[in-house]
Structure formats: structure tokens, C-alpha cells
Write an enzyme that holds these catalytic residues in place. Structure first.
Site, PDB file in Angstrom:
ATOM      1  N   HIS A 161       0.933  -0.996  -0.057  1.00 52.08           N
ATOM      2  CA  HIS A 161      -0.082   0.046  -0.083  1.00 52.08           C
ATOM      3  C   HIS A 161       0.955   1.453   0.043  1.00 52.08           C
ATOM      4  O   HIS A 161       2.017   1.386   0.535  1.00 52.08           O
ATOM      5  CB  HIS A 161      -1.111   0.107   1.118  1.00 52.08           C
ATOM      6  CG  HIS A 161      -0.325  -0.087   2.532  1.00 52.08           C
ATOM      7  ND1 HIS A 161       0.219  -1.484   2.912  1.00 52.08           N
ATOM      8  CD2 HIS A 161       0.027   0.595   3.436  1.00 52.08           C
ATOM      9  CE1 HIS A 161       0.820  -1.416   4.139  1.00 52.08           C
ATOM     10  NE2 HIS A 161       0.785  -0.126   4.539  1.00 52.08           N
ATOM     11  N   HIS A 163       0.808   5.075   1.361  1.00 55.99           N
ATOM     12  CA  HIS A 163       0.404   6.098   2.218  1.00 55.99           C
ATOM     13  C   HIS A 163       0.402   7.426   1.176  1.00 55.99           C
ATOM     14  O   HIS A 163       1.500   7.775   0.743  1.00 55.99           O
ATOM     15  CB  HIS A 163       1.027   6.223   3.364  1.00 55.99           C
ATOM     16  CG  HIS A 163       0.842   5.039   4.150  1.00 55.99           C
ATOM     17  ND1 HIS A 163      -0.019   5.152   5.484  1.00 55.99           N
ATOM     18  CD2 HIS A 163       1.577   4.009   4.416  1.00 55.99           C
ATOM     19  CE1 HIS A 163       0.244   3.932   6.011  1.00 55.99           C
ATOM     20  NE2 HIS A 163       1.427   3.036   5.482  1.00 55.99           N
TER      21      HIS A 163
HETATM   22  P1  AMP Z   1       1.502   0.328   7.400  1.00 51.05           P
HETATM   23  O1  AMP Z   1       1.871   0.514   8.708  1.00 51.05           O
HETATM   24  O2  AMP Z   1       2.372   0.867   6.608  1.00 51.05           O
HETATM   25  O3  AMP Z   1       1.582  -1.184   6.978  1.00 51.05           O
HETATM   26  O4  AMP Z   1       0.115   0.868   7.016  1.00 51.05           O
HETATM   27  C1  AMP Z   1      -1.026   0.003   7.508  1.00 51.05           C
HETATM   28  C2  AMP Z   1      -2.061   1.507   7.443  1.00 51.05           C
HETATM   29  O5  AMP Z   1      -3.174   0.936   7.430  1.00 51.05           O
HETATM   30  C3  AMP Z   1      -2.143   2.136   8.892  1.00 51.05           C
HETATM   31  O6  AMP Z   1      -1.709   3.495   8.556  1.00 51.05           O
HETATM   32  C4  AMP Z   1      -3.445   1.828   9.168  1.00 51.05           C
HETATM   33  O7  AMP Z   1      -3.901   3.045  10.097  1.00 51.05           O
HETATM   34  C5  AMP Z   1      -4.142   1.466   8.219  1.00 51.05           C
HETATM   35  N1  AMP Z   1      -5.331   0.706   8.405  1.00 51.05           N
HETATM   36  C6  AMP Z   1      -5.452  -0.345   8.963  1.00 51.05           C
HETATM   37  N2  AMP Z   1      -6.688  -0.878   9.270  1.00 51.05           N
HETATM   38  C7  AMP Z   1      -7.491  -0.041   8.509  1.00 51.05           C
HETATM   39  C8  AMP Z   1      -8.767   0.170   8.044  1.00 51.05           C
HETATM   40  N3  AMP Z   1      -9.781  -0.986   8.340  1.00 51.05           N
HETATM   41  N4  AMP Z   1      -9.198   1.166   7.498  1.00 51.05           N
HETATM   42  C9  AMP Z   1      -8.484   1.988   7.029  1.00 51.05           C
HETATM   43  N5  AMP Z   1      -7.068   1.796   7.381  1.00 51.05           N
HETATM   44  C10 AMP Z   1      -6.534   1.006   7.971  1.00 51.05           C
END
Ligand code: AMP
Length: 175
Positions: A161, A163
Site C-alpha cells: 500500500h 500512504h
Molecule cells: P503500514 O503500517 O504502512 O502497514 O500501514 C497500514 C495502515 O493501514 C495504517 O496507517 C493503518 O492506520 C491503516 N489501516 C489499518 N486498518 C485499516 C482500516 N480498516 N481502514 C483504513 N485503514 C486501515
């Protein structure tokens, strides 16, 4: 009156990933005096701990929370969708605008470092979608694109993903 002060110590990502944002990490909570509603305090240390724990599952092939968002099993604020990509608002925003762009089919892309030659068109598409949606979100003054990779990168969800964070002045170096 004594109230719980929730010392989440950075458990936000895991809580968000479980789809239960707002719940506390009980093992990290402590009781302190507070006159208003519970205060959420997060520290970098446990973001790192959570990321390290997530890394242990990284290659299990298990579905992630993002699969449930793609299948609409759990709700998300989707702001863009096409055949290959989905963009939705991050549940724990790090700026006035914070959305994620993900491939709809993970196809081995649990993280950027797993990218193969065959992923090149998809990787380009995700970046292009990021730019288009940033425009749609009004981020004309700029924004930051982040890909966290692996435990050192503090990755907590093993489905690639991007950001995209904007709407405020970013600083450098990042944490
Ligand atoms: P990372 O730490 O780079 O793997 O980012 C994962 C991201 O996913 C974090 O910023 C979380 O806040 C986001 N995240 C996790 N669960 C959800 C969800 N159900 N809806 C939207 N964002 C999410």
C-alpha cells in the site's frame, strides 16, 4: 475522579488493522487521574513492536484487513476504485488528508521488496492513481507518498500500500 488514561503506546496501527480503532490496548493501559474523557497517547516504540509482530505473519499468505476492505466485508471510506486499484481513507490519519492506494489483487505483493518484473505496470499504475486521487483531494501544495516495507520500515499490513499524506506541512527527516 479516577479515569483510565489510555496509554496506547503506539498500538494504533494494530488496533486499526483489526478494524477496532478506538479500543484500547489493555496491556498498555494504566490508570491515572484525568478530569476529561480518556486521552489516547501513542509512542513510536510500540508502533515498532507491532510492526515486528506483523512481520512474523508476513509470508503466511493469510488474508489481511485490506482483503476484507476489497471484498466490502468491512467498511472503508473508498475514494477511488478501478479494475486494479482501490484508494480509501486511512483509519488512523496522520494528516488532514491521509489515504491508502492498494492493488486489488495482491499477487505476491505483500510488500514492495517482493516486487518482480511482472509487477512493474501495476506499480506504475498505483503511483499514477496516487497522483490523480491527490489532485482530486485538493492537495495542490504537495503531499508525501510513503511505502513502509518490512519490520524496519514499520509495515503493519502485509498487502502493498501507498500512504498519501497531505494537507499540512511535512518535515524532514521522517521518524
Ligand atoms: P503500514 O503500517 O504502512 O502497514 O500501514 C497500514 C495502515 O493501514 C495504517 O496507517 C493503518 O492506520 C491503516 N489501516 C489499518 N486498518 C485499516 C482500516 N480498516 N481502514 C483504513 N485503514 C486501515
Amino acid at each position: 475522579m479516577l479515569q483510565s488514561l489510555r496509554l496506547l503506546s503506539g498500538c494504533s496501527k494494530a488496533v486499526a488493522a483489526s478494524g477496532t480503532a478506538g479500543l484500547r490496548c489493555s496491556q498498555l493501559s494504566s490508570r491515572v487521574t484525568a478530569s476529561s474523557r480518556p486521552l489516547v497517547v501513542r509512542t513510536m516504540a510500540s508502533e515498532v513492536e507491532r510492526a515486528q509482530a506483523a512481520a512474523a505473519q508476513a509470508d503466511s499468505g493469510a488474508p489481511t484487513i485490506f482483503d476484507k476492505i476489497i471484498s466490502k466485508e468491512i467498511p472503508a471510506q473508498v475514494i477511488y476504485e478501478d479494475e486494479e486499484a482501490l484508494a480509501f481513507r486511512d483509519i488512523n490519519p496522520q494528516g488532514p488528508v491521509h489515504f491508502l492506494v492498494i492493488p486489488k489483487v495482491r499477487n505476491g505483493l505483500t510488500q514492495l521488496s517482493k516486487a518482480k518484473e511482472e509487477h512493474k505496470p501495476l506499480l506504475g499504475h498505483l503511483l499514477y492513481v496516487a497522483a490523480q486521487v491527490a489532485k482530486q483531494e485538493g492537495l495542490s501544495q504537495g503531499y508525501r507518498v510513503v511505502v513502509n516495507d518490512g519490520p524496519n520500515g514499520c509495515q503493519s499490513v502485509y498487502h502493498l500500500h501507498l500512504h498519501i499524506i497531505g494537507g499540512r506541512q511535512m518535515n524532514w527527516p521522517p521518524g
